[in-house]
Design a protein around this motif. Structure first.
Motif, PDB file in Angstrom:
ATOM      1  N   GLU A   1       0.824  -1.212   0.000  1.00 56.79           N
ATOM      2  CA  GLU A   1       0.000   0.000   0.000  1.00 56.79           C
ATOM      3  C   GLU A   1       0.860   1.264   0.000  1.00 56.79           C
ATOM      4  O   GLU A   1       0.600   2.201  -0.756  1.00 56.79           O
ATOM      5  CB  GLU A   1      -0.927  -0.005   1.216  1.00 56.79           C
ATOM      6  CG  GLU A   1      -1.881   1.177   1.277  1.00 56.79           C
ATOM      7  CD  GLU A   1      -2.782   1.122   2.497  1.00 56.79           C
ATOM      8  OE1 GLU A   1      -3.114   2.202   3.031  1.00 56.79           O
ATOM      9  OE2 GLU A   1      -3.137   0.008   2.924  1.00 56.79           O
TER      10      GLU A   1
ATOM     11  N   ARG B   1      -8.797   7.197  -9.645  1.00 59.35           N
ATOM     12  CA  ARG B   1     -10.077   6.769  -9.070  1.00 59.35           C
ATOM     13  C   ARG B   1     -10.878   5.959 -10.084  1.00 59.35           C
ATOM     14  O   ARG B   1     -11.485   4.939  -9.732  1.00 59.35           O
ATOM     15  CB  ARG B   1     -10.866   7.993  -8.607  1.00 59.35           C
ATOM     16  CG  ARG B   1     -12.197   7.650  -7.920  1.00 59.35           C
ATOM     17  CD  ARG B   1     -12.876   8.873  -7.372  1.00 59.35           C
ATOM     18  NE  ARG B   1     -12.093   9.452  -6.285  1.00 59.35           N
ATOM     19  CZ  ARG B   1     -11.427  10.596  -6.358  1.00 59.35           C
ATOM     20  NH1 ARG B   1     -11.449  11.297  -7.490  1.00 59.35           N
ATOM     21  NH2 ARG B   1     -10.741  11.049  -5.341  1.00 59.35           N
TER      22      ARG B   1
ATOM     23  N   VAL C   1      -9.621   2.504 -10.236  1.00 64.43           N
ATOM     24  CA  VAL C   1     -10.041   1.709  -9.086  1.00 64.43           C
ATOM     25  C   VAL C   1     -11.449   1.173  -9.293  1.00 64.43           C
ATOM     26  O   VAL C   1     -11.792   0.056  -8.888  1.00 64.43           O
ATOM     27  CB  VAL C   1      -9.973   2.554  -7.793  1.00 64.43           C
ATOM     28  CG1 VAL C   1     -10.633   1.814  -6.629  1.00 64.43           C
ATOM     29  CG2 VAL C   1      -8.531   2.904  -7.448  1.00 64.43           C
ATOM     30  N   GLU C   2     -12.279   1.950  -9.946  1.00 61.44           N
ATOM     31  CA  GLU C   2     -13.706   1.646 -10.038  1.00 61.44           C
ATOM     32  C   GLU C   2     -14.077   0.672 -11.156  1.00 61.44           C
ATOM     33  O   GLU C   2     -15.263   0.408 -11.362  1.00 61.44           O
ATOM     34  CB  GLU C   2     -14.490   2.951 -10.215  1.00 61.44           C
ATOM     35  CG  GLU C   2     -14.414   3.863  -8.974  1.00 61.44           C
ATOM     36  CD  GLU C   2     -14.998   5.234  -9.228  1.00 61.44           C
ATOM     37  OE1 GLU C   2     -15.294   5.550 -10.418  1.00 61.44           O
ATOM     38  OE2 GLU C   2     -15.150   6.005  -8.258  1.00 61.44           O
TER      39      GLU C   2
ATOM     40  N   ARG D   1     -13.536  -5.715  -9.608  1.00 61.62           N
ATOM     41  CA  ARG D   1     -12.726  -6.470  -8.659  1.00 61.62           C
ATOM     42  C   ARG D   1     -11.487  -7.051  -9.320  1.00 61.62           C
ATOM     43  O   ARG D   1     -11.356  -8.270  -9.499  1.00 61.62           O
ATOM     44  CB  ARG D   1     -13.572  -7.563  -8.011  1.00 61.62           C
ATOM     45  CG  ARG D   1     -14.663  -7.009  -7.103  1.00 61.62           C
ATOM     46  CD  ARG D   1     -15.302  -8.099  -6.282  1.00 61.62           C
ATOM     47  NE  ARG D   1     -14.328  -8.764  -5.415  1.00 61.62           N
ATOM     48  CZ  ARG D   1     -13.920  -8.295  -4.231  1.00 61.62           C
ATOM     49  NH1 ARG D   1     -14.385  -7.147  -3.786  1.00 61.62           N
ATOM     50  NH2 ARG D   1     -13.039  -8.979  -3.517  1.00 61.62           N
TER      51      ARG D   1
ATOM     52  N   VAL E   1      -7.407  -5.030  -5.774  1.00 59.49           N
ATOM     53  CA  VAL E   1      -8.327  -3.892  -5.688  1.00 59.49           C
ATOM     54  C   VAL E   1      -8.436  -3.352  -4.273  1.00 59.49           C
ATOM     55  O   VAL E   1      -8.554  -2.126  -4.083  1.00 59.49           O
ATOM     56  CB  VAL E   1      -9.720  -4.269  -6.253  1.00 59.49           C
ATOM     57  CG1 VAL E   1     -10.405  -5.330  -5.390  1.00 59.49           C
ATOM     58  CG2 VAL E   1     -10.601  -3.030  -6.379  1.00 59.49           C
ATOM     59  N   LEU E   2      -8.411  -4.199  -3.255  1.00 60.71           N
ATOM     60  CA  LEU E   2      -8.517  -3.711  -1.883  1.00 60.71           C
ATOM     61  C   LEU E   2      -7.325  -2.825  -1.527  1.00 60.71           C
ATOM     62  O   LEU E   2      -7.465  -1.802  -0.854  1.00 60.71           O
ATOM     63  CB  LEU E   2      -8.622  -4.888  -0.900  1.00 60.71           C
ATOM     64  CG  LEU E   2      -9.879  -5.756  -1.041  1.00 60.71           C
ATOM     65  CD1 LEU E   2      -9.854  -6.884  -0.004  1.00 60.71           C
ATOM     66  CD2 LEU E   2     -11.144  -4.915  -0.867  1.00 60.71           C
TER      67      LEU E   2
ATOM     68  N   ARG F   1      -7.642   0.577  -3.269  1.00 56.39           N
ATOM     69  CA  ARG F   1      -8.687   1.371  -2.620  1.00 56.39           C
ATOM     70  C   ARG F   1      -8.160   2.019  -1.344  1.00 56.39           C
ATOM     71  O   ARG F   1      -8.510   3.154  -1.020  1.00 56.39           O
ATOM     72  CB  ARG F   1      -9.888   0.486  -2.295  1.00 56.39           C
ATOM     73  CG  ARG F   1     -10.756   0.139  -3.492  1.00 56.39           C
ATOM     74  CD  ARG F   1     -11.850  -0.836  -3.078  1.00 56.39           C
ATOM     75  NE  ARG F   1     -12.701  -1.204  -4.209  1.00 56.39           N
ATOM     76  CZ  ARG F   1     -13.575  -2.212  -4.184  1.00 56.39           C
ATOM     77  NH1 ARG F   1     -13.700  -2.951  -3.079  1.00 56.39           N
ATOM     78  NH2 ARG F   1     -14.303  -2.486  -5.243  1.00 56.39           N
ATOM     79  N   GLU F   2      -7.330   1.270  -0.608  1.00 53.23           N
ATOM     80  CA  GLU F   2      -6.762   1.812   0.624  1.00 53.23           C
ATOM     81  C   GLU F   2      -5.728   2.893   0.337  1.00 53.23           C
ATOM     82  O   GLU F   2      -5.592   3.859   1.091  1.00 53.23           O
ATOM     83  CB  GLU F   2      -6.120   0.684   1.441  1.00 53.23           C
ATOM     84  CG  GLU F   2      -7.107  -0.334   2.001  1.00 53.23           C
ATOM     85  CD  GLU F   2      -8.013   0.263   3.057  1.00 53.23           C
ATOM     86  OE1 GLU F   2      -7.547   1.153   3.804  1.00 53.23           O
ATOM     87  OE2 GLU F   2      -9.188  -0.151   3.139  1.00 53.23           O
TER      88      GLU F   2
ATOM     89  N   LEU G   1      -5.500   4.951  -2.400  1.00 50.16           N
ATOM     90  CA  LEU G   1      -5.963   6.123  -3.150  1.00 50.16           C
ATOM     91  C   LEU G   1      -6.163   7.361  -2.278  1.00 50.16           C
ATOM     92  O   LEU G   1      -5.723   8.457  -2.670  1.00 50.16           O
ATOM     93  CB  LEU G   1      -7.251   5.777  -3.898  1.00 50.16           C
ATOM     94  CG  LEU G   1      -7.848   6.902  -4.756  1.00 50.16           C
ATOM     95  CD1 LEU G   1      -6.879   7.288  -5.876  1.00 50.16           C
ATOM     96  CD2 LEU G   1      -9.184   6.458  -5.350  1.00 50.16           C
TER      97      LEU G   1
END
Length: 325
Positions: free
Chosen positions: A159, A189, A192-193, A196, A200-201, A204-205, A207
């Protein structure tokens, strides 16, 4: 041995098929002054003692000579082509004898096409919609867009490393001569969208922590330590210090209300006498203006992180006490 010269228009790296079409004989293509880095490729370049990133760029040019139109560079290879920071261990490692071993190039295809199994290539099968593919600014090479590259790296790096990578891609220019950002936070963003995707998790963390004014990976790491480890408010990034309306310094990370700043010192700050002297004069100038500067080193962020966090929290509390008194 006298070898027949190759045609003048033959590039450094070329396909065997193109050379045969240009009249080059099969025996000439087997000569020892040519290398065969990939099947169906020959190159004039025999010295491969380059650094990790230069090695990737060289091998990209070599493979591009035979890369099918359906393929594109992605993941770590795309990061190198975009000039983005990633851990060096993703590009090469040392074997038991201490020699460098280059990691394969990351080459993608969209499903249902089959990933490449060529020697020297790590084939990746990618679901349609998980990546945007663009033509790169150099030599028309196909690769994933900066935002897609960042999102795909969620399956490979941590991350914090994703934040460092994202900061580099969206970085606003420091000077008029600097290039524009490679992506925007909105681009990231949208990546990310898409669904899956692998990692992806993690993306998302990462961003919400990406910023446009972090000018180096170590500045990003320092900010994350201040916010996550020391649990302090987020500092201002590259805060401009003004004297009579003119900027006299940009502090890497700053709490302007406390007149407290943090400056990261890389190894060159300590080994370059001129830079070291310049740093001292700059710190003195900022002190005369009322700023207190903490200098941050790589060891502070790695092996000495605990003591560094304690010093930071103590310094912030003292600065806050002075402000309130």
């Amino acid at each position: 041995m006298n070898r027949s010269p190759l045609p003048d228009d033959i590039p450094i790296a070329f396909s065997v098929a193109a050379a045969r079409d240009a009249g080059v004989s099969a025996s000439r293509l087997r000569a020892s002054d040519l290398r065969a880095p990939f099947r169906g490729v020959r190159t004039h370049q025999t010295d491969t003692r380059d650094d990790a990133r230069a090695s990737v760029r060289r091998r990209v040019q070599e493979y591009a000579a035979v890369m099918p139109a359906s393929q594109f560079f992605c993941l770590s290879t795309a990061c190198v082509l975009w000039g983005a920071p990633i851990p060096p261990g993703l590009l090469r490692h040392r074997d038991e004898a201490g020699a460098f071993v280059e990691h394969p190039l990351d080459v993608g295809v969209f499903l249902p096409d089959r990933a490449s199994r060529t020697r020297g290539v790590r084939g990746r099968s990618i679901a349609p919609g998980w990546a945007d593919v663009v033509t790169g600014p150099v030599d028309g090479i196909r690769l994933t867009s900066p935002a897609s590259t960042w999102a795909m790296m969620g399956q490979v790096i941590s991350e914090d490393e994703l934040v460092i990578l994202g900061d580099a891609l969206v970085r606003m220019p420091e000077r008029d001569t600097d290039p524009p950002p490679l992506a925007t936070i909105d681009d990231l963003r949208r990546a990310v969208e898409v669904g899956r995707r692998p990692g992806v998790l993690r993306i998302r963390e990462a961003l919400p922590f990406i910023r446009t004014r972090s000018w180096s990976p170590q500045e990003t790491r320092t900010r994350l330590v201040l916010v996550r480890d020391a649990r302090l408010p987020e500092p201002e990034l590259n805060w401009p210090v003004l004297v009579d309306g003119a900027v006299v310094a940009n502090i890497d990370l700053a709490y302007p209300d406390l007149m407290l700043g943090f400056e990261y010192d890389g190894e060159h700050h300590m080994t370059d006498a001129a830079q070291w002297s310049k740093d001292i004069r700059r710190t003195e100038m900022l002190a005369d203006l009322g700023w207190r500067i903490m200098r941050v080193t790589k060891r502070d962020l790695d092996t000495l992180r605990g003591p560094f966090v304690a010093r930071v929290r103590s310094r912030v509390l003292r600065a806050a006490g002075r402000r309130s008194s």
